[in-house]
Structures are given as structure tokens and as C-alpha cells.
Design a protein around this motif. Structure first.
Motif, PDB file in Angstrom:
ATOM      1  N   GLU A   1     -21.959 109.956  45.051  1.00 51.04           N
ATOM      2  CA  GLU A   1     -23.357 109.707  44.547  1.00 51.04           C
ATOM      3  C   GLU A   1     -24.703 110.322  45.314  1.00 51.04           C
ATOM      4  O   GLU A   1     -24.562 110.189  46.424  1.00 51.04           O
ATOM      5  CB  GLU A   1     -23.582 108.394  44.190  1.00 51.04           C
ATOM      6  CG  GLU A   1     -24.859 108.190  43.312  1.00 51.04           C
ATOM      7  CD  GLU A   1     -25.192 106.504  43.070  1.00 51.04           C
ATOM      8  OE1 GLU A   1     -25.933 106.164  42.313  1.00 51.04           O
ATOM      9  OE2 GLU A   1     -24.642 105.842  43.848  1.00 51.04           O
ATOM     10  N   THR A   2     -25.406 111.094  44.604  1.00 53.81           N
ATOM     11  CA  THR A   2     -26.388 111.804  45.084  1.00 53.81           C
ATOM     12  C   THR A   2     -27.781 111.156  44.713  1.00 53.81           C
ATOM     13  O   THR A   2     -28.028 110.908  43.387  1.00 53.81           O
ATOM     14  CB  THR A   2     -26.460 113.148  44.854  1.00 53.81           C
ATOM     15  OG1 THR A   2     -25.126 113.794  45.173  1.00 53.81           O
ATOM     16  CG2 THR A   2     -27.610 113.799  45.416  1.00 53.81           C
ATOM     17  N   LYS A   3     -28.620 110.599  45.742  1.00 52.83           N
ATOM     18  CA  LYS A   3     -29.986 110.478  45.108  1.00 52.83           C
ATOM     19  C   LYS A   3     -31.034 111.190  45.902  1.00 52.83           C
ATOM     20  O   LYS A   3     -30.805 111.772  46.988  1.00 52.83           O
ATOM     21  CB  LYS A   3     -30.204 108.972  45.770  1.00 52.83           C
ATOM     22  CG  LYS A   3     -29.127 107.926  45.080  1.00 52.83           C
ATOM     23  CD  LYS A   3     -29.289 106.609  45.563  1.00 52.83           C
ATOM     24  CE  LYS A   3     -28.635 105.509  44.957  1.00 52.83           C
ATOM     25  NZ  LYS A   3     -28.630 104.314  45.546  1.00 52.83           N
TER      26      LYS A   3
ATOM     27  N   GLN B   1     -38.123 118.380  41.017  1.00 49.07           N
ATOM     28  CA  GLN B   1     -36.824 117.638  40.727  1.00 49.07           C
ATOM     29  C   GLN B   1     -36.008 118.050  39.376  1.00 49.07           C
ATOM     30  O   GLN B   1     -34.670 118.344  39.503  1.00 49.07           O
ATOM     31  CB  GLN B   1     -37.069 116.374  40.299  1.00 49.07           C
ATOM     32  CG  GLN B   1     -37.823 115.396  41.785  1.00 49.07           C
ATOM     33  CD  GLN B   1     -38.010 114.088  41.475  1.00 49.07           C
ATOM     34  OE1 GLN B   1     -38.178 113.670  40.215  1.00 49.07           O
ATOM     35  NE2 GLN B   1     -38.298 113.200  42.506  1.00 49.07           N
TER      36      GLN B   1
ATOM     37  N   GLN C   1     -29.798 111.855  49.688  1.00 50.29           N
ATOM     38  CA  GLN C   1     -28.770 110.685  50.202  1.00 50.29           C
ATOM     39  C   GLN C   1     -27.509 110.879  49.532  1.00 50.29           C
ATOM     40  O   GLN C   1     -27.493 110.873  48.096  1.00 50.29           O
ATOM     41  CB  GLN C   1     -29.421 109.219  49.897  1.00 50.29           C
ATOM     42  CG  GLN C   1     -28.282 108.279  50.648  1.00 50.29           C
ATOM     43  CD  GLN C   1     -28.745 106.880  50.380  1.00 50.29           C
ATOM     44  OE1 GLN C   1     -28.441 106.412  49.196  1.00 50.29           O
ATOM     45  NE2 GLN C   1     -29.491 106.004  51.343  1.00 50.29           N
TER      46      GLN C   1
ATOM     47  N   PHE D   1     -34.103 101.420  45.942  1.00 48.69           N
ATOM     48  CA  PHE D   1     -33.294 102.637  45.394  1.00 48.69           C
ATOM     49  C   PHE D   1     -32.360 103.185  46.173  1.00 48.69           C
ATOM     50  O   PHE D   1     -31.058 103.579  45.495  1.00 48.69           O
ATOM     51  CB  PHE D   1     -34.486 103.743  45.296  1.00 48.69           C
ATOM     52  CG  PHE D   1     -33.979 105.160  44.716  1.00 48.69           C
ATOM     53  CD1 PHE D   1     -33.679 105.124  43.446  1.00 48.69           C
ATOM     54  CD2 PHE D   1     -34.027 106.173  45.427  1.00 48.69           C
ATOM     55  CE1 PHE D   1     -33.288 106.477  42.977  1.00 48.69           C
ATOM     56  CE2 PHE D   1     -33.593 107.490  45.042  1.00 48.69           C
ATOM     57  CZ  PHE D   1     -33.116 107.511  43.639  1.00 48.69           C
ATOM     58  N   LEU D   2     -32.405 103.193  47.382  1.00 46.69           N
ATOM     59  CA  LEU D   2     -31.411 103.888  48.225  1.00 46.69           C
ATOM     60  C   LEU D   2     -30.431 102.997  48.666  1.00 46.69           C
ATOM     61  O   LEU D   2     -29.060 103.294  48.959  1.00 46.69           O
ATOM     62  CB  LEU D   2     -32.221 104.326  49.566  1.00 46.69           C
ATOM     63  CG  LEU D   2     -32.930 105.340  49.576  1.00 46.69           C
ATOM     64  CD1 LEU D   2     -33.649 105.886  50.799  1.00 46.69           C
ATOM     65  CD2 LEU D   2     -32.400 106.667  48.982  1.00 46.69           C
TER      66      LEU D   2
ATOM     67  N   ILE E   1     -28.647 113.569  38.947  1.00 49.80           N
ATOM     68  CA  ILE E   1     -28.745 113.313  40.439  1.00 49.80           C
ATOM     69  C   ILE E   1     -30.076 112.081  40.079  1.00 49.80           C
ATOM     70  O   ILE E   1     -30.907 112.378  39.430  1.00 49.80           O
ATOM     71  CB  ILE E   1     -29.620 114.425  41.199  1.00 49.80           C
ATOM     72  CG1 ILE E   1     -28.412 115.603  41.380  1.00 49.80           C
ATOM     73  CG2 ILE E   1     -30.078 113.892  42.451  1.00 49.80           C
ATOM     74  CD1 ILE E   1     -29.134 116.596  42.164  1.00 49.80           C
ATOM     75  N   ASN E   2     -29.913 110.995  40.621  1.00 49.78           N
ATOM     76  CA  ASN E   2     -31.062 109.709  40.723  1.00 49.78           C
ATOM     77  C   ASN E   2     -32.030 110.175  41.491  1.00 49.78           C
ATOM     78  O   ASN E   2     -31.907 110.623  42.615  1.00 49.78           O
ATOM     79  CB  ASN E   2     -30.163 108.577  41.094  1.00 49.78           C
ATOM     80  CG  ASN E   2     -28.970 108.117  40.145  1.00 49.78           C
ATOM     81  OD1 ASN E   2     -29.063 108.103  39.146  1.00 49.78           O
ATOM     82  ND2 ASN E   2     -28.206 107.257  40.686  1.00 49.78           N
ATOM     83  N   LYS E   3     -33.092 110.116  40.819  1.00 48.47           N
ATOM     84  CA  LYS E   3     -34.471 110.446  41.390  1.00 48.47           C
ATOM     85  C   LYS E   3     -35.340 109.381  41.815  1.00 48.47           C
ATOM     86  O   LYS E   3     -35.578 108.670  40.633  1.00 48.47           O
ATOM     87  CB  LYS E   3     -34.943 111.754  40.770  1.00 48.47           C
ATOM     88  CG  LYS E   3     -34.131 112.785  40.369  1.00 48.47           C
ATOM     89  CD  LYS E   3     -34.698 113.743  39.625  1.00 48.47           C
ATOM     90  CE  LYS E   3     -33.749 114.708  38.900  1.00 48.47           C
ATOM     91  NZ  LYS E   3     -32.877 114.246  37.862  1.00 48.47           N
TER      92      LYS E   3
END
Length: 311
Positions: free
Chosen positions: A99-101, A217, A92, A308-309, A271-273
């Protein structure tokens, strides 16, 4: 008075020369990037073993909050008539914040597949390609996506070798060799494309798919960091050109460039994972038609995924 006017004219000319110089440098860089991209595509086409393109129908849905959701899939070969996907993620990107998730889905989750009997998640791709997998994720986790991107692993290997000719540094935590095509020994070391792929795909230990998802990841973060390094930035166009024949997607070239820009120029190198299923939300199970599976608490995982998203 005349001297002051003459000074202003000279200053204006210097300013104009600076602008022209900057424009020249930009044009030179763009020209270089074009050459590098062309060399990359020629390198890939010269191999003679690039996978054939499939004509997938994908009924993706735009995110109501303006974010971009991409279903990322890694496969051994798109040239096969049917294949299961070894890697399933949703990336996302928020265009407002850059910001990237990243959400990783374990392939052994036992799920409802629309129109078929319950089976492992990665079987949805085998049965109906990326759109059936999209429908399966929607039905089980209440998440939808706009785009899909299928990456053939051969393209990943080649792209890494172009981006980082000396390899990418990873800390290999244990000996790895079974079913990954390479033999890795423990320790901090630089891995080439084939070795890095083997590291990401290894699952022949007690951690199984949990460890593999974690390493996938880690690899994505390491590749992003490498791409942002000063020595690698100029190699990005060639890398992208080489990867193109190995990527199947419903995204336009402009969309792809925009997303790569958003990811690489994000506000943070991190990157948020998230991994689905989350900890303590599943149990091991077994079915005759599917073998060993993960029995998932879907309500818990839906809630975790939405938080989270959308946070």
C-alpha cells in the motif's frame, strides 16, 4: 508399463522445455531492460546540463512499524548553491501490503525551523537542505522519515517523454500559462513532459498552493497508471535510466528498485492521499520577513497525519 513410463518421460521433457523457455524469456527481458536503462543514462548524460550532485548529510530514522517513509522533493535545479523546494511530500510504502500513501505539505505554512526564526516550510530546505527540512517536519508535525529523494524538474520532463511519447492524458480545468513555461488551454488533452510539469506547478489563481498540491497528486496518480499500461511497461527501464542523473537520494539502487516495485505492483491503482494542512485547520497570515503565510493548527494536523499514516 513401458508405454506409461515413456509417457512420463515425454511429459517431464515437455515440462523441462517449458521451464527453459520461461528462463530464456526472462533472460531476454532482463537483457532488454539493461539495454534500455543504458540508453536512458546515455541520453541524459549527452545533454551536458545534468545537475551536479550535492553531498547531503541525512539522519533519517526507520519507521518502528517497518514501513518505508521517503521525503520527496522537487527542485528547479540542484546545481544552484541554494534553492527552495517547490514540491514537498512524504511517500509511505508498506512492504507487507504494497500500500502506498502520499502526504503533500503546502510550502507556505508558517513553521518553527530548528536553529532559525520561524518562516515558511520550504525555507527549511533553502537554509539546510533535506535534513533541516526533515527536522522541521519532525518538530512541527511529529513525523520522521528514513530516506530523501530530490528530483530535478528537468529529469521529470525527460522521464515523462520517454514513458509516454504521445503524452499523458489530463483534464486541464482552466487556461494556465503564468510562471510555468508553457501555455495550456482548458480541456481533455495529452500533455508532454514540460506541459505536465507546468500543469502540476501552476498556482496563479484563487486556489493558489491548494490547487497546485491537488494537481501534483493528480499527476502522480496519472503517471503511475501510465507506467502500469501494457504499452509503457517496456519503456520503464529507459525512463529510470534517464532519470538517474537528475535524482539525489540516500537510498541504495536496490532500495530504489524495491520501492518502485512496491508502488507499481501495489494492491490498488489508487494512492491514498492527504494534504497538510487539512481543511478548516489554518488561517491566512502575514509577516514582514515572510510575506503571506498559512497559520496552522498543529495539534489538529498532527492527529490527522498520525491517523492517516498508521491506520
Amino acid at each position: 508399463m513401458n508405454s506409461r513410463m515413456e509417457f512420463k518421460k515425454k511429459k517431464k521433457r515437455r515440462g523441462l522445455k517449458l521451464v527453459l523457455f520461461l528462463l530464456f524469456m526472462i533472460a531476454a527481458l532482463v537483457g532488454y531492460a539493461g539495454i534500455q536503462f543504458y540508453q536512458g543514462t546515455q541520453m541524459a548524460s549527452g545533454e551536458g546540463n545534468t545537475p551536479k550532485e550535492e553531498d547531503y548529510t541525512f539522519n533519517g530514522v526507520k519507521d518502528k512499524n517497518g514501513r518505508i517513509n521517503v521525503l520527496l522533493l522537487g527542485v528547479d535545479s540542484r546545481g544552484e548553491e541554494q534553492s527552495r523546494t517547490d514540491t514537498m511530500m512524504i511517500a509511505q510504502i508498506d512492504p507487507e501490503t504494497n500500500e502506498t500513501k502520499l502526504v503533500s505539505f503546502m510550502r507556505d505554512m508558517y513553521v518553527e525551523i530548528p536553529g532559525y526564526q520561524n518562516y515558511k516550510l520550504n525555507t527549511a530546505f533553502f537554509l539546510g537542505g533535506p535534513d533541516l527540512l526533515r527536522q522541521t517536519l519532525k518538530q512541527n508535525f511529529d513525523i520522521d522519515v528514513q530516506y530523501y529523494m530530490i528530483v530535478d524538474f528537468k529529469g521529470f520532463e525527460q522521464s515523462i517523454d520517454i514513458l509516454a511519447p504521445e503524452g499523458i492524458e489530463m483534464n486541464v480545468e482552466k487556461a494556465m500559462s503564468e510562471n510555468i513555461g508553457v501555455s495550456l488551454q482548458p480541456g481533455l488533452q495529452n500533455l508532454n513532459g514540460k506541459e505536465l510539469l507546468g500543469y502540476a506547478r501552476f498556482r496563479a489563481d484563487a486556489e493558489g498552493d491548494h490547487g497546485r498540491v491537488k494537481r501534483q497528486q493528480e499527476v502522480i496518480t496519472a503517471v503511475k497508471d501510465e507506467a502500469l499500461s501494457i504499452g509503457s511497461v517496456t519503456r520503464l527501464p529507459k525512463m529510470i535510466g534517464a532519470a538517474q542523473p537528475y535524482i539525489e537520494t540516500n537510498m541504495s539502487k536496490l532500495d530504489q528498485v524495491g520501492i518502485v516495485k512496491d508502488i507499481l505492483l501495489g494492491n490498488s491503482s489508487d494512492i491514498n492521499k492527504l494534504t497538510i494542512p487539512v481543511a478548516d485547520s489554518y488561517t491566512d497570515g502575514y509577516y514582514q520577513q515572510a510575506g503571506a503565510v498559512l497559520e496552522v493548527d498543529f495539534e489538529t494536523n498532527k492527529a490527522e497525519l498520525q491517523e492517516f499514516l498508521n491506520q
